[in-house]
Motif scaffolding. Structure first.
Motif, PDB file in Angstrom:
ATOM      1  N   GLY A   1       0.784  -1.181  -0.001  1.00 51.04           N
ATOM      2  CA  GLY A   1       0.052   0.049  -0.002  1.00 51.04           C
ATOM      3  C   GLY A   1       0.985   1.423   0.076  1.00 51.04           C
ATOM      4  O   GLY A   1       0.556   2.226  -0.761  1.00 51.04           O
ATOM      5  N   ALA A   2       1.626   1.276   0.852  1.00 52.80           N
ATOM      6  CA  ALA A   2       2.836   2.468   0.870  1.00 52.80           C
ATOM      7  C   ALA A   2       3.456   2.669  -0.597  1.00 52.80           C
ATOM      8  O   ALA A   2       3.518   3.720  -0.944  1.00 52.80           O
ATOM      9  CB  ALA A   2       3.777   2.372   2.055  1.00 52.80           C
ATOM     10  N   ALA A   3       3.892   1.315  -1.078  1.00 49.47           N
ATOM     11  CA  ALA A   3       4.660   1.508  -2.478  1.00 49.47           C
ATOM     12  C   ALA A   3       3.738   2.245  -3.274  1.00 49.47           C
ATOM     13  O   ALA A   3       4.140   2.980  -4.387  1.00 49.47           O
ATOM     14  CB  ALA A   3       4.992   0.376  -2.824  1.00 49.47           C
ATOM     15  N   LEU A   4       2.270   1.562  -3.258  1.00 50.23           N
ATOM     16  CA  LEU A   4       1.387   1.997  -4.408  1.00 50.23           C
ATOM     17  C   LEU A   4       1.028   3.829  -4.054  1.00 50.23           C
ATOM     18  O   LEU A   4       1.051   4.520  -5.065  1.00 50.23           O
ATOM     19  CB  LEU A   4       0.135   1.363  -4.106  1.00 50.23           C
ATOM     20  CG  LEU A   4      -1.198   1.837  -5.012  1.00 50.23           C
ATOM     21  CD1 LEU A   4      -0.580   1.320  -6.483  1.00 50.23           C
ATOM     22  CD2 LEU A   4      -2.343   0.853  -5.001  1.00 50.23           C
TER      23      LEU A   4
ATOM     24  N   ASP B   1      14.163   6.781 -11.446  1.00 46.77           N
ATOM     25  CA  ASP B   1      14.807   5.784 -10.651  1.00 46.77           C
ATOM     26  C   ASP B   1      14.245   5.283  -9.597  1.00 46.77           C
ATOM     27  O   ASP B   1      13.901   4.097  -9.197  1.00 46.77           O
ATOM     28  CB  ASP B   1      16.407   6.483 -10.161  1.00 46.77           C
ATOM     29  CG  ASP B   1      17.345   6.620 -11.338  1.00 46.77           C
ATOM     30  OD1 ASP B   1      17.065   6.118 -12.233  1.00 46.77           O
ATOM     31  OD2 ASP B   1      18.081   7.551 -11.080  1.00 46.77           O
ATOM     32  N   SER B   2      13.460   6.169  -8.725  1.00 48.05           N
ATOM     33  CA  SER B   2      12.674   5.801  -7.884  1.00 48.05           C
ATOM     34  C   SER B   2      11.456   4.818  -7.993  1.00 48.05           C
ATOM     35  O   SER B   2      11.031   3.671  -7.508  1.00 48.05           O
ATOM     36  CB  SER B   2      12.077   6.976  -6.883  1.00 48.05           C
ATOM     37  OG  SER B   2      13.129   7.847  -6.302  1.00 48.05           O
ATOM     38  N   LEU B   3      10.736   5.146  -9.281  1.00 45.22           N
ATOM     39  CA  LEU B   3       9.732   4.228  -9.635  1.00 45.22           C
ATOM     40  C   LEU B   3      10.298   3.024 -10.258  1.00 45.22           C
ATOM     41  O   LEU B   3       9.710   1.953  -9.814  1.00 45.22           O
ATOM     42  CB  LEU B   3       9.232   4.866 -10.966  1.00 45.22           C
ATOM     43  CG  LEU B   3       7.998   5.827 -10.640  1.00 45.22           C
ATOM     44  CD1 LEU B   3       7.774   6.602 -11.757  1.00 45.22           C
ATOM     45  CD2 LEU B   3       6.923   5.397  -9.961  1.00 45.22           C
TER      46      LEU B   3
ATOM     47  N   ILE C   1      11.088   0.990  -6.892  1.00 41.84           N
ATOM     48  CA  ILE C   1       9.885   0.373  -6.198  1.00 41.84           C
ATOM     49  C   ILE C   1       9.395  -0.770  -7.102  1.00 41.84           C
ATOM     50  O   ILE C   1       9.013  -2.089  -6.574  1.00 41.84           O
ATOM     51  CB  ILE C   1       8.559   1.586  -6.275  1.00 41.84           C
ATOM     52  CG1 ILE C   1       9.312   2.612  -5.135  1.00 41.84           C
ATOM     53  CG2 ILE C   1       7.402   0.793  -5.958  1.00 41.84           C
ATOM     54  CD1 ILE C   1       8.218   3.753  -5.247  1.00 41.84           C
ATOM     55  N   ARG C   2       9.338  -0.845  -8.302  1.00 43.08           N
ATOM     56  CA  ARG C   2       8.965  -1.785  -9.296  1.00 43.08           C
ATOM     57  C   ARG C   2       9.758  -3.107  -8.962  1.00 43.08           C
ATOM     58  O   ARG C   2       9.258  -4.247  -9.015  1.00 43.08           O
ATOM     59  CB  ARG C   2       9.025  -1.685 -10.720  1.00 43.08           C
ATOM     60  CG  ARG C   2       8.227  -2.532 -11.685  1.00 43.08           C
ATOM     61  CD  ARG C   2       8.595  -1.978 -13.234  1.00 43.08           C
ATOM     62  NE  ARG C   2       9.883  -2.088 -13.706  1.00 43.08           N
ATOM     63  CZ  ARG C   2      10.502  -3.276 -13.918  1.00 43.08           C
ATOM     64  NH1 ARG C   2       9.725  -4.520 -13.975  1.00 43.08           N
ATOM     65  NH2 ARG C   2      11.638  -3.187 -14.645  1.00 43.08           N
ATOM     66  N   LEU C   3      11.155  -3.135  -8.788  1.00 47.51           N
ATOM     67  CA  LEU C   3      11.903  -4.018  -8.615  1.00 47.51           C
ATOM     68  C   LEU C   3      11.775  -4.868  -7.085  1.00 47.51           C
ATOM     69  O   LEU C   3      11.991  -5.906  -7.050  1.00 47.51           O
ATOM     70  CB  LEU C   3      13.395  -3.751  -8.923  1.00 47.51           C
ATOM     71  CG  LEU C   3      13.628  -3.519 -10.420  1.00 47.51           C
ATOM     72  CD1 LEU C   3      15.341  -2.925 -10.398  1.00 47.51           C
ATOM     73  CD2 LEU C   3      13.431  -4.694 -11.308  1.00 47.51           C
ATOM     74  N   THR C   4      11.335  -3.910  -6.369  1.00 48.77           N
ATOM     75  CA  THR C   4      11.459  -4.418  -4.913  1.00 48.77           C
ATOM     76  C   THR C   4      10.085  -5.237  -4.502  1.00 48.77           C
ATOM     77  O   THR C   4      10.043  -5.874  -3.603  1.00 48.77           O
ATOM     78  CB  THR C   4      11.355  -3.381  -3.588  1.00 48.77           C
ATOM     79  OG1 THR C   4      10.569  -2.041  -4.169  1.00 48.77           O
ATOM     80  CG2 THR C   4      13.051  -2.648  -4.038  1.00 48.77           C
TER      81      THR C   4
END
Length: 139
Positions: free
Chosen positions: A93-96, A128-130, A133-136
C-alpha cells in the motif's frame, strides 16, 4: 527429370541383414571368447560385477547429494504468517501511494515544453525511484 527409378534389389536385403553378413564372423569370435572367459573365470566376473555395483551406488550418492532426503522444514506458527502477510500488504500500500505520487510528478514534468536543469534532475530521480519500487515489489 521425374522418372521413376526401378531397383532390382531383393526386398529381403536390409541394412541389418547386410551388416550381419559382413560382421557375423567377428561377432561369433567375440561370442565364443566371452563364453570361454565366463566358463574359465566365473568368480572374477562375479567379483567385478559386485565391485561395479558398489562403485555405482557410491557415485550415485556422492555425485547427487539431492537424493538424500532433506530435513523437514519448520512450519511457522500461524500468527507469524499472518503478521508477515499483513506487513506485506502495508508495504504494498505504501509503495502504491508513493508510485501514484511519483507518477503525477513525472507526468507534470513531462507535460512542460521546456525543461530546466532542476526539472531534468527531478525527472531522473523520480524515474529511478519508480524503477526501484517496481523491482522491490514481489510479482
Amino acid at each position: 527429370m521425374f522418372r521413376k527409378i526401378h531397383s532390382n534389389r531383393d526386398p529381403r536385403d536390409t541394412l541389418y541383414r547386410e551388416l550381419r553378413k559382413e560382421f557375423s564372423v567377428y561377432a561369433e569370435k567375440g561370442n565364443n571368447f566371452g563364453k570361454q572367459f565366463a566358463a574359465k573365470y566365473p568368480r572374477l566376473l562375479f567379483g567385478l560385477m559386485t565391485a561395479l555395483l558398489l562403485a555405482s551406488a557410491v557415485l550415485a550418492v556422492w555425485l547427487h547429494p539431492k537424493m538424500v532426503p532433506p530435513e523437514k522444514v519448520k512450519v511457522k506458527p500461524r500468527s507469524e504468517v499472518l503478521n508477515s502477510s499483513f506487513d506485506q500488504i502495508l508495504a504494498a500500500g505504501a509503495a502504491l501511494k508513493t508510485t501514484i505520487h511519483l507518477r503525477r510528478q513525472v507526468d507534470s514534468i513531462t507535460a512542460k515544453r521546456v525543461l530546466t536543469k532542476a526539472d531534468s534532475l527531478t525527472l531522473v530521480q523520480d524515474l529511478d525511484s519508480l524503477q526501484h519500487i517496481r523491482l522491490t515489489l514481489p510479482h
